[in-house]
Scaffold this active site. Sequence first.
Site, mmCIF file in Angstrom:
data_model
loop_
_atom_site.group_PDB
_atom_site.id
_atom_site.type_symbol
_atom_site.label_atom_id
_atom_site.label_comp_id
_atom_site.label_asym_id
_atom_site.label_seq_id
_atom_site.Cartn_x
_atom_site.Cartn_y
_atom_site.Cartn_z
ATOM 1 N N SER A 186 0.838 -1.195 0.000
ATOM 2 C CA SER A 186 0.000 0.000 0.000
ATOM 3 C C SER A 186 0.874 1.247 0.000
ATOM 4 O O SER A 186 1.991 1.240 0.533
ATOM 5 C CB SER A 186 -0.852 -0.023 1.272
ATOM 6 N N TYR A 209 -1.703 -0.849 10.987
ATOM 7 C CA TYR A 209 -1.978 -1.403 9.649
ATOM 8 C C TYR A 209 -0.774 -1.155 8.751
ATOM 9 O O TYR A 209 -0.267 -2.081 8.081
ATOM 10 C CB TYR A 209 -3.238 -0.747 9.059
ATOM 11 N N LYS A 240 2.128 -3.773 6.879
ATOM 12 C CA LYS A 240 2.549 -3.800 5.466
ATOM 13 C C LYS A 240 4.069 -3.649 5.365
ATOM 14 O O LYS A 240 4.712 -4.331 4.557
ATOM 15 C CB LYS A 240 1.850 -2.689 4.670
HETATM 16 P P1 NAD Z 1 -11.221 -6.623 1.469
HETATM 17 O O1 NAD Z 1 -11.407 -6.587 2.940
HETATM 18 O O2 NAD Z 1 -12.375 -6.346 0.591
HETATM 19 O O3 NAD Z 1 -10.588 -8.029 1.042
HETATM 20 C C1 NAD Z 1 -9.731 -8.754 1.874
HETATM 21 C C2 NAD Z 1 -10.230 -10.202 1.861
HETATM 22 O O4 NAD Z 1 -9.366 -10.988 2.691
HETATM 23 C C3 NAD Z 1 -11.641 -10.344 2.428
HETATM 24 O O5 NAD Z 1 -12.414 -11.127 1.532
HETATM 25 C C4 NAD Z 1 -11.451 -11.068 3.757
HETATM 26 O O6 NAD Z 1 -12.540 -11.893 4.063
HETATM 27 C C5 NAD Z 1 -10.174 -11.856 3.488
HETATM 28 N N1 NAD Z 1 -9.360 -12.180 4.677
HETATM 29 C C6 NAD Z 1 -8.936 -11.334 5.650
HETATM 30 N N2 NAD Z 1 -8.198 -12.004 6.553
HETATM 31 C C7 NAD Z 1 -8.133 -13.303 6.132
HETATM 32 C C8 NAD Z 1 -7.527 -14.470 6.637
HETATM 33 N N3 NAD Z 1 -6.830 -14.457 7.773
HETATM 34 N N4 NAD Z 1 -7.646 -15.618 5.945
HETATM 35 C C9 NAD Z 1 -8.368 -15.665 4.800
HETATM 36 N N5 NAD Z 1 -9.003 -14.593 4.287
HETATM 37 C C10 NAD Z 1 -8.870 -13.411 4.941
HETATM 38 O O7 NAD Z 1 -10.012 -5.615 1.142
HETATM 39 P P2 NAD Z 1 -9.483 -5.082 -0.258
HETATM 40 O O8 NAD Z 1 -9.792 -3.647 -0.331
HETATM 41 O O9 NAD Z 1 -9.884 -5.970 -1.339
HETATM 42 O O10 NAD Z 1 -7.915 -5.206 0.013
HETATM 43 C C11 NAD Z 1 -7.172 -6.326 -0.408
HETATM 44 C C12 NAD Z 1 -5.716 -6.127 0.021
HETATM 45 O O11 NAD Z 1 -5.226 -4.910 -0.527
HETATM 46 C C13 NAD Z 1 -5.527 -6.017 1.533
HETATM 47 O O12 NAD Z 1 -4.346 -6.707 1.883
HETATM 48 C C14 NAD Z 1 -5.371 -4.525 1.755
HETATM 49 O O13 NAD Z 1 -4.589 -4.256 2.894
HETATM 50 C C15 NAD Z 1 -4.663 -4.113 0.488
HETATM 51 N N6 NAD Z 1 -4.872 -2.678 0.164
HETATM 52 C C16 NAD Z 1 -6.146 -2.212 0.062
HETATM 53 C C17 NAD Z 1 -6.340 -0.858 -0.203
HETATM 54 C C18 NAD Z 1 -7.724 -0.294 -0.301
HETATM 55 O O14 NAD Z 1 -7.882 0.916 -0.172
HETATM 56 N N7 NAD Z 1 -8.763 -1.083 -0.533
HETATM 57 C C19 NAD Z 1 -5.238 0.009 -0.377
HETATM 58 C C20 NAD Z 1 -3.958 -0.536 -0.289
HETATM 59 C C21 NAD Z 1 -3.788 -1.882 -0.016
HETATM 60 N N1 UFG Z 2 -12.086 11.984 3.377
HETATM 61 C C1 UFG Z 2 -13.053 12.910 3.718
HETATM 62 N N2 UFG Z 2 -14.220 12.448 4.236
HETATM 63 C C2 UFG Z 2 -14.487 11.125 4.411
HETATM 64 C C3 UFG Z 2 -13.494 10.184 4.057
HETATM 65 C C4 UFG Z 2 -12.292 10.649 3.541
HETATM 66 O O1 UFG Z 2 -12.848 14.106 3.573
HETATM 67 O O2 UFG Z 2 -15.574 10.785 4.894
HETATM 68 C C5 UFG Z 2 -10.829 12.472 2.781
HETATM 69 C C6 UFG Z 2 -9.591 12.102 3.574
HETATM 70 O O3 UFG Z 2 -9.330 13.072 4.554
HETATM 71 C C7 UFG Z 2 -8.533 12.045 2.463
HETATM 72 C C8 UFG Z 2 -9.308 11.557 1.249
HETATM 73 O O4 UFG Z 2 -10.674 11.836 1.522
HETATM 74 O O5 UFG Z 2 -8.061 13.355 2.199
HETATM 75 C C9 UFG Z 2 -9.148 10.075 0.990
HETATM 76 O O6 UFG Z 2 -9.472 9.352 2.174
HETATM 77 P P1 UFG Z 2 -9.686 7.769 2.168
HETATM 78 O O7 UFG Z 2 -10.045 7.370 3.554
HETATM 79 O O8 UFG Z 2 -10.594 7.374 1.064
HETATM 80 O O9 UFG Z 2 -8.239 7.216 1.763
HETATM 81 P P2 UFG Z 2 -6.834 7.409 2.505
HETATM 82 O O10 UFG Z 2 -5.909 7.975 1.490
HETATM 83 O O11 UFG Z 2 -6.949 8.102 3.778
HETATM 84 O O12 UFG Z 2 -6.482 5.895 2.857
HETATM 85 C C10 UFG Z 2 -6.328 4.916 1.847
HETATM 86 C C11 UFG Z 2 -6.646 3.531 2.413
HETATM 87 C C12 UFG Z 2 -5.666 3.180 3.497
HETATM 88 C C13 UFG Z 2 -4.270 3.305 2.995
HETATM 89 C C14 UFG Z 2 -4.056 4.679 2.397
HETATM 90 C C15 UFG Z 2 -2.712 4.803 1.754
HETATM 91 O O13 UFG Z 2 -7.948 3.520 2.949
HETATM 92 O O14 UFG Z 2 -5.871 1.833 3.858
HETATM 93 O O15 UFG Z 2 -5.018 4.936 1.385
HETATM 94 O O16 UFG Z 2 -2.604 3.864 0.754
HETATM 95 F F1 UFG Z 2 -3.417 3.125 4.020
#
Ligand code: NAD
Ligand code: UFG
Length: 359
Positions: free
Chosen positions: A130, A154, A158
């Site tokens: 991430s 979190y 990572k």
């Molecule tokens: P998500 O929660 O939709 O998907 C994660 C999946 O992993 C879920 O289906 C959950 O049930 C499963 N899971 C969690 N723990 C588990 C375990 N111990 N064993 C088996 N299954 C398990 O999240 P996502 O948004 O699809 O994110 C996927 C990956 O990408 C994550 O590792 C997250 O940290 C990373 N990531 C997400 C974002 C974002 O903004 N969505 C940004 C950067 C990185």
């Molecule tokens: N924001 C608002 N109102 C809301 C939600 C978000 O103003 O209700 C703003 C935040 O302050 C930020 C922007 O919208 O400026 C984006 O916020 P998000 O929560 O959508 O995303 P972030 O960049 O804060 O976080 C995301 C993922 C994290 C990850 C991070 C860096 O959710 O898991 O990107 O990769 F760690």
Amino acid sequence: MANALVTGGAGYIGSHTCLELLQAGHSVTVLDNLCNSSQESLKRVQSLAGRALDLVQGDIRDFDLLRRLLDSRGSKQPAFDAVVHFAGLKAVGESVAQPLAYFDNNVLGTVCLLRAMAEAAVKILVFSSSATVYGDPASVPISEEFPRSATNPYGASKLMIEDMLEDLYRSDPTWRIGRLRYFNPVGAHASGLIGEDPQGAPNNLMPYVSQVAIGQRECLQVFGGDYPTPDGTGVRDYIHVVDLAKGHLAALRSLSQAEAGTGQLLTVNLGTGVGVSVLQLVKAFEQACGRVIPYRVVARRPGDVAACYANPHLAKTLLGWQAQRSLADMCADAWRWQVQNPQGYRLVSTPAPSTGATQ
Ligand code: NAD
Ligand code: UFG
């Protein structure tokens, strides 16, 4: 054609990636404990692809299960060519309240997975890292060699996994590992059948805006109007989830093509390179849905950075991948998903396509 094990494949990014994998002709087995997802996403993935995948409902911390899954059953070919590893917990605030749950699930779960992979000689891995690993960046756009830091458990999980993967690669350079640093994944598949399904109030901007637009929430709170950005609101690099999914296929292709016996440690940003402010995103969403999104500017959210967007060039050079979809596409697709699935995957019944084995 590869045979891929996809951990966390029922989740938001995993389901979109499973669809791309199936459509590209790969075989897919999902390992997911469904702690933040439902089987419905995978039923729809199979409908869209017109092909079945296998779902194994289980936990990546279950070493015996992983061993059984990865066991090649006496054949010379490993059971899987590659693992795409999405499984993990991802809520920043929850990780501050429950750090041990995050280290247990994300870090120990990955150790367990890597041990089972090593034992089965399955050594191609694509990992969901991430942009959070860049902490509060000194400048933007952010390149891969920027210093890393964690501002919450979190993010620390990572960082630890990234370091573990590097140590593993150094100890055995026949591993082929992709560390993909996602920026802000948003949007949904253009069919409106799969998308992001947050439980409770969304933490992230796009799903919150979308729920305000449909009338499930009254008003968006804009966290901070006094950042040193053009309009004072936070700037991020929003990337369409389908582009992100395709980035995984590009990484798999690159890792699989390495010469036999050689390894690779690939670390790339997956972003668009375009910074978008909160207010710009709100305007774009208003255009996509044809409605006014009420908002009010409130105090900054603790832990947020002013601006975070990628230098995406390395992914283009190394993987031949770059994001194609615009902010308008992201909003239009998120809106279609929201309208067609006001309750996400809950309270729905779609005809079940033919499924593979479910344990
Ligand atoms: P998500 O929660 O939709 O998907 C994660 C999946 O992993 C879920 O289906 C959950 O049930 C499963 N899971 C969690 N723990 C588990 C375990 N111990 N064993 C088996 N299954 C398990 O999240 P996502 O948004 O699809 O994110 C996927 C990956 O990408 C994550 O590792 C997250 O940290 C990373 N990531 C997400 C974002 C974002 O903004 N969505 C940004 C950067 C990185
Ligand atoms: N924001 C608002 N109102 C809301 C939600 C978000 O103003 O209700 C703003 C935040 O302050 C930020 C922007 O919208 O400026 C984006 O916020 P998000 O929560 O959508 O995303 P972030 O960049 O804060 O976080 C995301 C993922 C994290 C990850 C991070 C860096 O959710 O898991 O990107 O990769 F760690």
